[in-house]
Scaffold this motif. Structure first.
Motif, PDB file in Angstrom:
ATOM      1  N   VAL B 104     -15.783  29.774  16.935  1.00 20.59           N
ATOM      2  CA  VAL B 104     -16.428  30.016  15.639  1.00 20.59           C
ATOM      3  C   VAL B 104     -16.453  28.736  14.785  1.00 20.59           C
ATOM      4  CG1 VAL B 104     -16.176  31.248  13.446  1.00 20.59           C
ATOM      5  CG2 VAL B 104     -15.898  32.467  15.600  1.00 20.59           C
ATOM      6  N   LEU B 105     -15.311  28.046  14.720  1.00 22.46           N
ATOM      7  CA  LEU B 105     -15.245  26.855  13.863  1.00 22.46           C
ATOM      8  C   LEU B 105     -16.183  25.753  14.350  1.00 22.46           C
ATOM      9  CD1 LEU B 105     -11.584  26.171  12.712  1.00 22.46           C
ATOM     10  CD2 LEU B 105     -13.613  26.434  11.291  1.00 22.46           C
ATOM     11  N   GLU B 106     -16.251  25.572  15.675  1.00 26.71           N
ATOM     12  CA  GLU B 106     -17.165  24.549  16.196  1.00 26.71           C
ATOM     13  C   GLU B 106     -18.612  24.907  15.854  1.00 26.71           C
ATOM     14  OE1 GLU B 106     -14.528  22.679  19.873  1.00 26.71           O
ATOM     15  OE2 GLU B 106     -16.304  23.876  20.357  1.00 26.71           O
ATOM     16  N   ALA B 107     -18.942  26.194  15.957  1.00 33.81           N
ATOM     17  CA  ALA B 107     -20.295  26.629  15.625  1.00 33.81           C
ATOM     18  C   ALA B 107     -20.579  26.431  14.138  1.00 33.81           C
ATOM     19  CB  ALA B 107     -20.479  28.097  16.012  1.00 33.81           C
ATOM     20  N   VAL B 108     -19.575  26.769  13.304  1.00 32.80           N
ATOM     21  CA  VAL B 108     -19.771  26.626  11.856  1.00 32.80           C
ATOM     22  C   VAL B 108     -19.957  25.146  11.488  1.00 32.80           C
ATOM     23  CG1 VAL B 108     -18.597  26.851   9.625  1.00 32.80           C
ATOM     24  CG2 VAL B 108     -18.591  28.753  11.232  1.00 32.80           C
ATOM     25  N   SER B 109     -19.135  24.270  12.101  1.00 31.87           N
ATOM     26  CA  SER B 109     -19.308  22.831  11.852  1.00 31.87           C
ATOM     27  C   SER B 109     -20.715  22.398  12.219  1.00 31.87           C
ATOM     28  CB  SER B 109     -18.297  22.014  12.673  1.00 31.87           C
ATOM     29  OG  SER B 109     -17.007  22.256  12.214  1.00 31.87           O
ATOM     30  N   GLY B 110     -21.212  22.887  13.359  1.00 30.58           N
ATOM     31  CA  GLY B 110     -22.579  22.549  13.794  1.00 30.58           C
ATOM     32  C   GLY B 110     -23.623  23.061  12.819  1.00 30.58           C
ATOM     33  N   MET B 111     -23.394  24.277  12.297  1.00 36.76           N
ATOM     34  CA  MET B 111     -24.367  24.857  11.355  1.00 36.76           C
ATOM     35  C   MET B 111     -24.405  24.062  10.054  1.00 36.76           C
ATOM     36  SD  MET B 111     -23.366  28.750  12.188  1.00 36.76           S
ATOM     37  CE  MET B 111     -23.948  29.559  10.708  1.00 36.76           C
ATOM     38  N   ILE B 112     -23.242  23.635   9.578  1.00 40.06           N
ATOM     39  CA  ILE B 112     -23.209  22.931   8.291  1.00 40.06           C
ATOM     40  C   ILE B 112     -23.657  21.479   8.438  1.00 40.06           C
ATOM     41  CG2 ILE B 112     -21.745  22.216   6.345  1.00 40.06           C
ATOM     42  CD1 ILE B 112     -19.888  24.536   6.993  1.00 40.06           C
ATOM     43  N   TRP B 113     -23.120  20.792   9.458  1.00 36.70           N
ATOM     44  CA  TRP B 113     -23.341  19.347   9.525  1.00 36.70           C
ATOM     45  C   TRP B 113     -24.278  18.913  10.648  1.00 36.70           C
ATOM     46  CZ3 TRP B 113     -18.156  21.034   8.408  1.00 36.70           C
ATOM     47  CH2 TRP B 113     -17.770  20.814   7.079  1.00 36.70           C
ATOM     48  N   GLY B 114     -24.786  19.849  11.421  1.00 37.41           N
ATOM     49  CA  GLY B 114     -25.724  19.506  12.489  1.00 37.41           C
ATOM     50  C   GLY B 114     -25.011  19.169  13.782  1.00 37.41           C
TER      51      GLY B 114
END
Lengths: 235, 292
Positions: B104-114
């Motif tokens: 989840v955290l890796e996906a969220v980082s990707g969503m926020i920062w690309g």
């Protein structure tokens, strides 16, 4: 004074304590005796907050103990020496003793109490910076009691201090407990399977059988009543 | 000889970062007997927070501080909201939760920062220092990394060895029930342990970022070696984390330099296999008992 009234503790469907009531007098040793599974340890754990009582009350100096958390009960001057020489093996002897006084506000008082424990039990002083698992059974029991003293309690709950110890060491631990009670005016609740040893120092005796109080009398009376001893205490 | 010196220097620098990440794992293992598989993703998240601030012209040091604070918050929330409710259930549950958090955290980082690679600016020069006529593989930044990790390790050592708080944390970790009887608030100690561990990992994330670049799963590779390092050290020994981390740094550096970088991971695993065959409990573990 510790007043226990109608205390009941259940583990699921099993009642470990059934409406237990008795009083432990100030500056006296009250022995709680009985066979394995009689509910002795459960009683102590209910008093120190480690298990939840279903009903009943236990008031110490008028303050209700039941329903409080173990970490709060310490502040009321209640110290428990858990079964099986409850010391932390990975910590050093000195660290175990320091832990006993960490909740106190006066660091210098803790330090002098630790030194007092070392005077009582010289074997601990020699190995103060060694891990606790290097100690013998008797020495661990000394440490566990010593740690409780550093907490400067007024009520001391002892769970089977004689467990697994040689008779001579048991005798010296018992006489030490008696000395503590007299010198410091400590109220002691002594849970023991070893009834003979416990009765040798106790003022009052409570016998539990399958979770119920069957006898609550002066210790001397219990010790001298051979029928009673044979029936409940096995000696 | 020149190559050996350089590979050794690289080994120390990468090893220092492994040691810092391993230390985070050790802190949580000691306190809760849980392996925090999400630690890398947590560190990356904090590093993104830092780089966002640096982009807005905030100084490197303030950004580092922000990363640490982010880590402390993530650690606190994880323990309070996710780990505590399942504390006395099947020991596999925290592991599953941690792996879930990783994804989840890796996906969220990707969503926020690309989900793209980006550089992380370093506060010191990354060019090797000149010795005589040639440059060696040791830059001012590398020295900073080593010093930073050393300072953190010493700070933790002081905390655990010589302070009352550290003693309470150790008591709570070794024997929660006895600790409670002595007035220690065990729940608070666990929260603090998680906060410190993720804070530590966040520093490691910021220290690693200039070398490994920043992307949502940039710490996965680092974490594999750091996890190996922690196991080598015995999982519950801070000294083991340091020695294991440096050891893994050397292994990865020498294998990569002499045999080719595609063999780095295998080299690390072979060392793990060899060490565990002789000392299954790890090099510095106090006891052989292991639950998971």
């Amino acid at each position: 004074m510790l007043q226990i009234e109608d205390l009941t503790v259940s583990y699921g469907a099993v009642k470990a304590l059934k409406s237990v009531s008795f009083e432990a007098n100030e500056a006296k040793i009250t022995a709680v005796l009985g066979a394995n599974g009689a509910g002795k340890t459960t009683l102590l754990r209910a008093l120190s907050g480690l298990v939840h009582a279903t009903t009943g009350s236990a008031k110490y100096h008028g303050t209700e103990l039941i329903g409080k958390k173990p970490e709060d009960i310490v502040y009321l001057g209640v110290a428990q020496v858990p079964e099986g020489r409850g010391v932390i093996g990975e910590l050093t002897i000195e660290e175990n003793l320091r832990l006993g006084g960490l909740f106190r506000r006066d660091a210098s008082g803790t330090k002098s109490d630790i030194n007092e424990v070392y005077e009582f039990f010289p074997p601990l002083a020699q190995r103060r910076s060694k891990p606790t698992f290097t100690l013998s059974g008797g020495e661990r029991q000394m440490l566990a009691i010593g740690r409780a003293i550093v907490a400067r309690p007024t009520l001391l709950l002892l769970d089977e201090p004689s467990l697994g110890l040689a008779p001579l060491i048991t005798a010296s631990i018992m006489s030490f407990i008696k000395g503590l009670c007299h010198q410091k005016g400590l109220t002691v609740l002594l849970v023991e399977q070893n009834a003979r040893s416990a009765l040798s120092i106790a003022d009052f005796a409570v016998v539990l059988s399958v979770g119920e109080v069957v006898i609550a009398k002066d210790a001397a009376q219990v010790a001298s009543d051979s029928d009673l001893r044979h029936h409940y205490l096995g000696f | 000889m020149h190559q050996f010196v350089n590979l050794t220097l690289i080994g120390i620098t990468t090893g220092a970062v492994y040691a810092a990440v391993a230390m985070g794992l050790v802190l949580i293992w000691r306190a809760t007997r849980t392996v925090n598989f999400a630690q890398g993703a947590m560190a990356t998240f904090s590093t993104y927070v830092a780089v966002t601030l640096i982009d807005r012209n905030v100084s490197y040091w303030l950004a580092l501080l922000a990363a640490i604070v982010t880590g402390l918050i993530i650690g606190t929330l994880t323990e309070r909201l996710l780990m505590r409710p399942i504390a006395n259930t099947n020991p596999l549950n925290p592991v599953i939760i941690a792996i879930g958090m990783l994804i989840v955290l890796e996906a969220v980082s990707g969503m926020i920062w690309g989900a793209k690679y980006r550089e992380f600016p370093s506060n010191f020069s990354v060019t090797g220092i000149k010795v005589g006529t040639s440059r060696i593989a040791l830059s001012a930044f590398d020295i900073y990394v080593m010093v930073a990790v050393l300072v953190l390790m010493v700070a933790l050592l002081i905390l655990f060895r010589w302070t009352s708080l550290g003693l309470k944390m150790r008591a709570a970790a070794f024997s929660p029930e006895i600790a409670r009887l002595l007035g220690v608030r065990v729940g608070r100690m666990l929260t603090l342990g998680w906060a410190l561990a993720v804070g530590m990992a966040s520093v490691a994330g910021v220290l690693a970022a200039p070398n490994v670049l920043l992307y949502p799963n940039n710490m996965d590779g680092v974490n594999v070696f750091a996890f190996t390092a922690a196991i080598l050290g015995g999982l519950d020994s801070p000294v083991g984390a340091l020695v294991g981390g440096l050891g893994m740094g050397f292994v990865v550096s020498y294998v990569g330099g002499y045999l080719g970088s595609s063999l780095e991971t295998i080299g690390g695993l072979i060392v793990l296999l060899i060490v565990l065959s002789f000392r299954p409990q790890g090099i510095f573990a106090a006891s052989a008992a292991r639950r998971v």
